[in-house]
Design a protein around this motif. Structure first.
Motif, PDB file in Angstrom:
ATOM      1  N   PRO A 213       0.679  -1.236  -0.042  1.00  0.00           N
ATOM      2  CA  PRO A 213      -0.116  -0.019   0.191  1.00  0.00           C
ATOM      3  C   PRO A 213       0.845   1.392  -0.069  1.00  0.00           C
ATOM      4  O   PRO A 213       2.008   1.309   0.617  1.00  0.00           O
ATOM      5  N   PRO A 214       0.422   2.340  -0.772  1.00  0.00           N
ATOM      6  CA  PRO A 214       1.253   3.631  -0.778  1.00  0.00           C
ATOM      7  C   PRO A 214       1.501   4.030   0.739  1.00  0.00           C
ATOM      8  O   PRO A 214       2.511   4.595   0.939  1.00  0.00           O
ATOM      9  N   GLU A 215       0.574   3.938   1.541  1.00  0.00           N
ATOM     10  CA  GLU A 215       0.721   4.507   2.944  1.00  0.00           C
ATOM     11  C   GLU A 215       1.849   3.678   3.762  1.00  0.00           C
ATOM     12  O   GLU A 215       2.873   4.086   4.451  1.00  0.00           O
ATOM     13  N   THR A 216       2.082   2.246   3.269  1.00  0.00           N
ATOM     14  CA  THR A 216       3.130   1.632   4.057  1.00  0.00           C
ATOM     15  C   THR A 216       4.649   2.080   3.466  1.00  0.00           C
ATOM     16  O   THR A 216       5.537   2.264   4.013  1.00  0.00           O
ATOM     17  N   ARG A 217       4.495   2.155   2.016  1.00  0.00           N
ATOM     18  CA  ARG A 217       5.507   2.814   1.397  1.00  0.00           C
ATOM     19  C   ARG A 217       6.141   4.043   2.064  1.00  0.00           C
ATOM     20  O   ARG A 217       7.080   4.257   2.449  1.00  0.00           O
TER      21      ARG A 217
ATOM     22  N   GLU B  23       9.690   4.741   4.188  1.00  0.00           N
ATOM     23  CA  GLU B  23      10.538   5.781   4.060  1.00  0.00           C
ATOM     24  C   GLU B  23      10.800   6.756   5.168  1.00  0.00           C
ATOM     25  O   GLU B  23      12.023   7.310   5.360  1.00  0.00           O
ATOM     26  N   GLY B  24       9.833   7.143   5.732  1.00  0.00           N
ATOM     27  CA  GLY B  24      10.038   8.081   6.981  1.00  0.00           C
ATOM     28  C   GLY B  24      10.762   7.185   7.842  1.00  0.00           C
ATOM     29  O   GLY B  24      11.483   7.911   8.567  1.00  0.00           O
ATOM     30  N   ILE B  25      10.687   6.119   8.063  1.00  0.00           N
ATOM     31  CA  ILE B  25      11.289   5.156   9.237  1.00  0.00           C
ATOM     32  C   ILE B  25      12.910   5.112   8.939  1.00  0.00           C
ATOM     33  O   ILE B  25      13.534   5.483   9.801  1.00  0.00           O
ATOM     34  N   VAL B  26      13.150   5.091   7.425  1.00  0.00           N
ATOM     35  CA  VAL B  26      14.486   4.924   7.144  1.00  0.00           C
ATOM     36  C   VAL B  26      15.103   6.225   7.482  1.00  0.00           C
ATOM     37  O   VAL B  26      16.222   6.551   7.869  1.00  0.00           O
ATOM     38  N   ALA B  27      14.333   7.595   6.958  1.00  0.00           N
ATOM     39  CA  ALA B  27      15.006   8.924   7.172  1.00  0.00           C
ATOM     40  C   ALA B  27      15.270   9.081   8.738  1.00  0.00           C
ATOM     41  O   ALA B  27      16.096   9.739   8.935  1.00  0.00           O
TER      42      ALA B  27
ATOM     43  N   GLY C 196       4.733  -5.273   2.524  1.00  0.00           N
ATOM     44  CA  GLY C 196       5.493  -4.080   2.759  1.00  0.00           C
ATOM     45  C   GLY C 196       5.775  -3.669   3.981  1.00  0.00           C
ATOM     46  O   GLY C 196       6.460  -3.082   4.449  1.00  0.00           O
ATOM     47  N   ALA C 197       5.014  -4.293   4.879  1.00  0.00           N
ATOM     48  CA  ALA C 197       5.314  -3.915   6.371  1.00  0.00           C
ATOM     49  C   ALA C 197       6.495  -4.458   6.863  1.00  0.00           C
ATOM     50  O   ALA C 197       7.073  -5.515   6.723  1.00  0.00           O
TER      51      ALA C 197
END
Length: 316
Positions: free
Chosen positions: A14-18, A22-26, A287-288
């Protein structure tokens, strides 16, 4: 559950999961490593709500109790429903190194309210200060206490946890069966657990993307929990439940995301649970990442709903 290859396709994420990933990695980019700065410093930062995980809200309903155990007192964090039909014995995650029982209040409230169980989280001793067998010993003692005092709460008993907590939950089930001749649990809720401390293929291959849990994190947690043991030694059945005799255990729900380094741990453990003659369900989220239920998103809400529904179905 019959595995659908579509669950593992990039197009299924899901786009929300993507966006969340990305926010977690940043957010984790440049963060200090616990093995460099010391585990306690990172524990303190988490307690203040710093780092990748959202701040852990405290519940006005939560209370601490202490129980006696062979190694001394153990603290338990308790959230009770209006009417209790038993105990949900919860074991928190954190690689056997991080995490705390009082950082689980909202999760405890969820199971108290949606499964009508008194939710009790174990404040077990952490590595590296207290390596194996301290943590498993504390969880075993808490489980034996719950069995002894179950009548105070009802007659249903469930165990569950996330990551290292799922590992400790599985070890606790095995210890009660093998050491005490007890199989008192009606269900096990095992969420993105680590079941092979020698590292499954997905754990070895995950690499360095800082999406909560990397290969090096798993290795460092293992060194803290089991100092001096190599990968093959860590696969002894009393350490890695993937290799244990799993016969005669309760129904279990296994939850995992496809972007979790521990994907194989859950897929393999679910299969072994079923082959051993036990009932099991598998819940996979495209993707989770590892620890995803700590972040507010559609997959988190779906997973928490599924976990409660599984427990309620198992309890009848």
């Amino acid at each position: 559950m019959k595995l659908d290859p579509a669950l593992f396709a990039e197009s299924s994420i899901p786009p929300e999961t993507r966006s969340l990933n990305e926010g977690i990695v940043a957010a984790m980019s440049g963060m200090a490593e616990w093995w460099d700065v010391g585990a306690q410093k990172v524990r303190d930062a988490r307690a203040r709500g710093e780092g990748a995980f959202p701040a852990a809200a405290k519940s006005d309903r939560a209370r601490w109790i202490e129980i006696d155990a062979p190694a001394g007192k153990i603290k338990l964090r308790v959230v009770a429903p209006e009417t209790s039909r038993g105990v949900y014995l919860h074991i928190h995650g954190g690689g056997h190194v991080l995490g705390a029982a009082d950082q689980q209040d909202r999760l405890l409230e969820h199971f108290a309210d949606n499964a009508q169980l008194t939710a009790i989280s174990v404040e077990y001793r952490l590595a590296p200060e207290n390596p194996y067998p301290a943590g498993p010993d504390d969880c075993e003692a808490a489980a034996l206490w719950a069995v002894k005092h179950l009548g105070d709460f009802g007659d249903k008993l469930v165990i569950g946890g996330e990551s290292a907590g799922a590992h400790l939950s599985a070890l606790t089930l095995l210890r009660l069966r093998d050491k005490h001749g007890l199989t008192p649990f009606h269900a096990a809720n095992l969420v993105f657990g680590v079941f092979d401390l020698g590292l499954t293929p997905s754990a070895r291959a995950f690499g360095g993307e800082r999406l909560i849990l990397r290969t090096i994190d798993i290795e460092k947690f293992g060194e803290a929990f089991l100092p001096g043991l190599g990968p093959e030694e860590r696969r002894a059945p009393h350490l890695s439940p993937l290799y244990a005799d799993l016969r005669g255990l309760c129904p279990a729900l296994f939850t995992i995301g496809t972007r979790d380094a521990l994907l194989d741990d859950t897929l393999f453990m679910h299969n072994r649970w079923v082959v051993a003659g036990n009932k099991a369900e598998l819940d996979v989220y495209p993707g989770a990442c590892h620890g995803f239920i700590a972040f507010p998103c559609a997959q988190t809400f779906a997973s928490l709903q599924k976990q409660a529904a599984f427990i309620n179905a198992a309890l009848g």
